[in-house]
Design a protein around this motif. Structure first.
Motif, PDB file in Angstrom:
ATOM      1  N   THR A   1      24.918  23.104   8.795  1.00  0.00           N
ATOM      2  CA  THR A   1      24.027  24.153   9.304  1.00  0.00           C
ATOM      3  C   THR A   1      24.027  25.386   8.407  1.00  0.00           C
ATOM      4  O   THR A   1      23.146  26.237   8.540  1.00  0.00           O
ATOM      5  CB  THR A   1      24.438  24.577  10.724  1.00  0.00           C
ATOM      6  OG1 THR A   1      25.782  25.084  10.724  1.00  0.00           O
ATOM      7  CG2 THR A   1      24.345  23.406  11.681  1.00  0.00           C
ATOM      8  N   MET A   2      24.984  25.473   7.512  1.00  0.00           N
ATOM      9  CA  MET A   2      25.036  26.612   6.602  1.00  0.00           C
ATOM     10  C   MET A   2      24.182  26.378   5.355  1.00  0.00           C
ATOM     11  O   MET A   2      24.110  27.238   4.478  1.00  0.00           O
ATOM     12  CB  MET A   2      26.497  26.897   6.204  1.00  0.00           C
ATOM     13  CG  MET A   2      27.392  27.239   7.385  1.00  0.00           C
ATOM     14  SD  MET A   2      29.145  27.353   6.981  1.00  0.00           S
ATOM     15  CE  MET A   2      29.163  28.886   6.057  1.00  0.00           C
ATOM     16  N   GLN A   3      23.567  25.208   5.264  1.00  0.00           N
ATOM     17  CA  GLN A   3      22.724  24.859   4.119  1.00  0.00           C
ATOM     18  C   GLN A   3      21.256  24.827   4.550  1.00  0.00           C
ATOM     19  O   GLN A   3      20.952  24.621   5.724  1.00  0.00           O
ATOM     20  CB  GLN A   3      23.116  23.477   3.572  1.00  0.00           C
ATOM     21  CG  GLN A   3      24.600  23.274   3.366  1.00  0.00           C
ATOM     22  CD  GLN A   3      25.177  24.206   2.332  1.00  0.00           C
ATOM     23  OE1 GLN A   3      24.466  24.602   1.399  1.00  0.00           O
ATOM     24  NE2 GLN A   3      26.449  24.556   2.475  1.00  0.00           N
ATOM     25  N   PRO A   4      20.334  25.001   3.618  1.00  0.00           N
ATOM     26  CA  PRO A   4      18.901  24.842   3.949  1.00  0.00           C
ATOM     27  C   PRO A   4      18.637  23.428   4.458  1.00  0.00           C
ATOM     28  O   PRO A   4      19.135  22.459   3.893  1.00  0.00           O
ATOM     29  CB  PRO A   4      18.203  25.089   2.599  1.00  0.00           C
ATOM     30  CG  PRO A   4      19.181  25.889   1.794  1.00  0.00           C
ATOM     31  CD  PRO A   4      20.539  25.420   2.210  1.00  0.00           C
ATOM     32  N   LYS A   5      17.859  23.320   5.534  1.00  0.00           N
ATOM     33  CA  LYS A   5      17.643  22.016   6.154  1.00  0.00           C
ATOM     34  C   LYS A   5      16.917  21.037   5.240  1.00  0.00           C
ATOM     35  O   LYS A   5      16.985  19.829   5.457  1.00  0.00           O
ATOM     36  CB  LYS A   5      16.868  22.180   7.458  1.00  0.00           C
ATOM     37  CG  LYS A   5      17.713  22.710   8.600  1.00  0.00           C
ATOM     38  CD  LYS A   5      17.008  22.545   9.931  1.00  0.00           C
ATOM     39  CE  LYS A   5      17.928  22.934  11.081  1.00  0.00           C
ATOM     40  NZ  LYS A   5      17.300  22.719  12.411  1.00  0.00           N
ATOM     41  N   THR A   6      16.224  21.548   4.246  1.00  0.00           N
ATOM     42  CA  THR A   6      15.497  20.663   3.336  1.00  0.00           C
ATOM     43  C   THR A   6      16.349  20.238   2.150  1.00  0.00           C
ATOM     44  O   THR A   6      15.882  19.477   1.303  1.00  0.00           O
ATOM     45  CB  THR A   6      14.234  21.372   2.827  1.00  0.00           C
ATOM     46  OG1 THR A   6      14.603  22.622   2.210  1.00  0.00           O
ATOM     47  CG2 THR A   6      13.269  21.652   3.972  1.00  0.00           C
ATOM     48  N   SER A   7      17.569  20.724   2.062  1.00  0.00           N
ATOM     49  CA  SER A   7      18.397  20.444   0.895  1.00  0.00           C
ATOM     50  C   SER A   7      19.115  19.106   1.016  1.00  0.00           C
ATOM     51  O   SER A   7      19.348  18.600   2.118  1.00  0.00           O
ATOM     52  CB  SER A   7      19.435  21.558   0.700  1.00  0.00           C
ATOM     53  OG  SER A   7      20.385  21.551   1.757  1.00  0.00           O
ATOM     54  N   ASP A   8      19.474  18.540  -0.135  1.00  0.00           N
ATOM     55  CA  ASP A   8      20.237  17.293  -0.147  1.00  0.00           C
ATOM     56  C   ASP A   8      21.629  17.501   0.432  1.00  0.00           C
ATOM     57  O   ASP A   8      22.191  16.597   1.056  1.00  0.00           O
ATOM     58  CB  ASP A   8      20.353  16.763  -1.581  1.00  0.00           C
ATOM     59  CG  ASP A   8      19.019  16.292  -2.138  1.00  0.00           C
ATOM     60  OD1 ASP A   8      18.112  16.004  -1.326  1.00  0.00           O
ATOM     61  OD2 ASP A   8      18.876  16.238  -3.375  1.00  0.00           O
ATOM     62  N   VAL A   9      22.185  18.691   0.214  1.00  0.00           N
ATOM     63  CA  VAL A   9      23.531  18.970   0.712  1.00  0.00           C
ATOM     64  C   VAL A   9      23.550  18.924   2.235  1.00  0.00           C
ATOM     65  O   VAL A   9      24.478  18.383   2.846  1.00  0.00           O
ATOM     66  CB  VAL A   9      24.019  20.346   0.205  1.00  0.00           C
ATOM     67  CG1 VAL A   9      25.396  20.671   0.766  1.00  0.00           C
ATOM     68  CG2 VAL A   9      24.050  20.371  -1.314  1.00  0.00           C
TER      69      VAL A   9
END
Length: 416
Positions: free
Chosen positions: A141-149
């Protein structure tokens, strides 16, 4: 004679370091301590620190092993024949330094989540997987939702959730003094997963009946997959926590009892004038002839009494929204609610839905938790769309609380 180090020169003694081979240094006890040269070199030239501890390390993108079902990272640390998964260590570190503080607003419970729960997890694999799943979900949840991470950490969280449920589901039907605390902790984590993911964890359907033994419930007549319908499913998880609590109550002793504390009446301030008025207006809905037909059918008086009772309970419990330390107490309105009221919600009873909208607006006090963010707005907006425009005056307070605007078209439209 080999070159001596400055310390030996200063002390005027023979240097114990040799130029070639492993370096040896005599300890005060006379034993010889051997150091590989890479140790000294690594200390002289330490690796650059990570710029962001929440970002995955290069070369260690999280992934889940499809063959074994065990979560693995791209790197592993091996010492003495043991193999430590770098990603799991990363998730443990994140839980122990970040995630544990997000589980509750009450400072006195933080040490319980960090130390007591984790110590219990070392004795029960299903709880350890639950802790790792929560940490991975938090990192996602701390990453952009569209990111691979984000996608990768979500996969890791799901893998650990499945492993946790594989051990939890058979154990929850056989609670004991040995596993009681672990079952209780995983039950709390289940609710957090459900809130964070906006849905129930996969594989939990088979255990829901265990949570509601002896309860007969009608089907949900609300729109399929609407926020309110999904939330009612999560309500059943919360009720499941209460069921687990009843089964394990006598074993929840020691530090874990801190998670069971409730505020005293003196700990909660009285409602502000606008909240008092909102409750008074809502109570009038039960007497409004335009909204509620004459109560001349069997069971109607019982339903009316039930709704008034829940209105009174919400009036009392929701005082916690003014005290950050006790904001989580807002959940008890559902965990302790009688099943007939839950059924009223499932069947779309308009008074029950209006009451639920008021609770949802008050649930906004939990928005600062990563796993609860956005629910208040979604629920009030959904109930507003489910009820006829004639209910507008009874939904005015919750709509204003979350920022909704009533449109002239007769529909409620959300505005941030």
């Amino acid at each position: 004679m080999s070159p001596q180090c400055q310390r030996c020169v200063k002390r005027q003694i023979q240097c114990s370091f040799v130029e070639d081979g492993p370096e040896r240094l005599s300890s005060p006890s006379g034993n010889i301590m051997v150091f590989d040269r890479w140790t000294t070199k690594s200390l002289d030239n330490p690796p650059p620190p990570s710029s962001d501890p929440d970002q995955p390390r290069q070369g260690s993108t999280p992934s889940a092993s499809p063959q074994s079902g065990v979560v693995t990272g791209g790197d592993a640390l091996q010492r003495g024949g043991k193999r430590f998964d770098i990603l799991d260590l990363e998730l443990i570190q994140h839980y122990s330094t970040r995630t544990y503080m997000t589980m509750s607003s009450r400072l006195s419970s933080h040490a319980v989540w960090r130390d007591t729960v984790f110590a219990e997890a070392l004795c029960h694999d299903f709880l350890l997987h639950g802790v790792l799943a929560t940490s991975a979900l938090h990192k996602a949840t701390m990453q952009p939702k569209t990111s691979d991470v984000y996608a990768e950490y979500s996969k890791v969280a799901l893998a650990h959730q499945n492993a946790a449920l594989a051990g939890y589901i058979p154990a929850v039907s056989k609670p004991s003094q040995e596993n009681g605390i672990a079952l209780f902790c995983v039950s709390l984590l289940l609710a957090i997963w459900a809130f964070a993911s906006k849905r129930l964890p996969e594989g939990l359907n088979s255990v829901k009946l265990e949570f509601g033994q002896g309860e007969v419930s009608p089907g949900v007549t609300l729109p399929l997959h609407s926020p309110t319908a999904d939330f009612i499913e999560i309500i059943m998880i919360l009720r499941g926590i209460y069921a687990v609590f009843r089964e394990t109550d006598s074993w929840l002793q020691g530090d874990i009892e801190e998670l069971l504390r409730y505020p005293r009446d003196a700990d909660l301030p009285p409602h502000s004038a606008d909240v008092v008025e909102a409750f008074e207006v809502l109570a009038k809905a039960l007497e409004d002839p335009e909204l509620v037909p004459l109560l001349d059918y069997e069971g109607s008086k019982t339903t009316k009494g039930l709704l008034l009772e829940q209105l009174g309970r919400l009036h009392s419990i929701s005082r916690c929204r003014s005290v950050v330390e006790w904001d989580g107490h807002i959940f008890t309105w559902f965990t302790m609610a009688p099943l007939p009221f839950i059924n009223c919600l499932k069947q779309g009873n308009p008074v029950a839905l209006a009451l639920f909208a008021h609770w949802a607006a008050m649930f906004q006090c939990m928005d600062h938790h990563w796993w609860a963010t956005g629910w208040a707005y979604s629920l009030v907006a959904d109930v507003s769309s489910l009820l006829e425009p004639v209910w507008a005056r009874y939904l005015d307070w919750p709509r204003r609380q979350v920022g909704l605007v009533f449109q002239e078209t007769g529909c409620f439209e959300g505005r941030r």
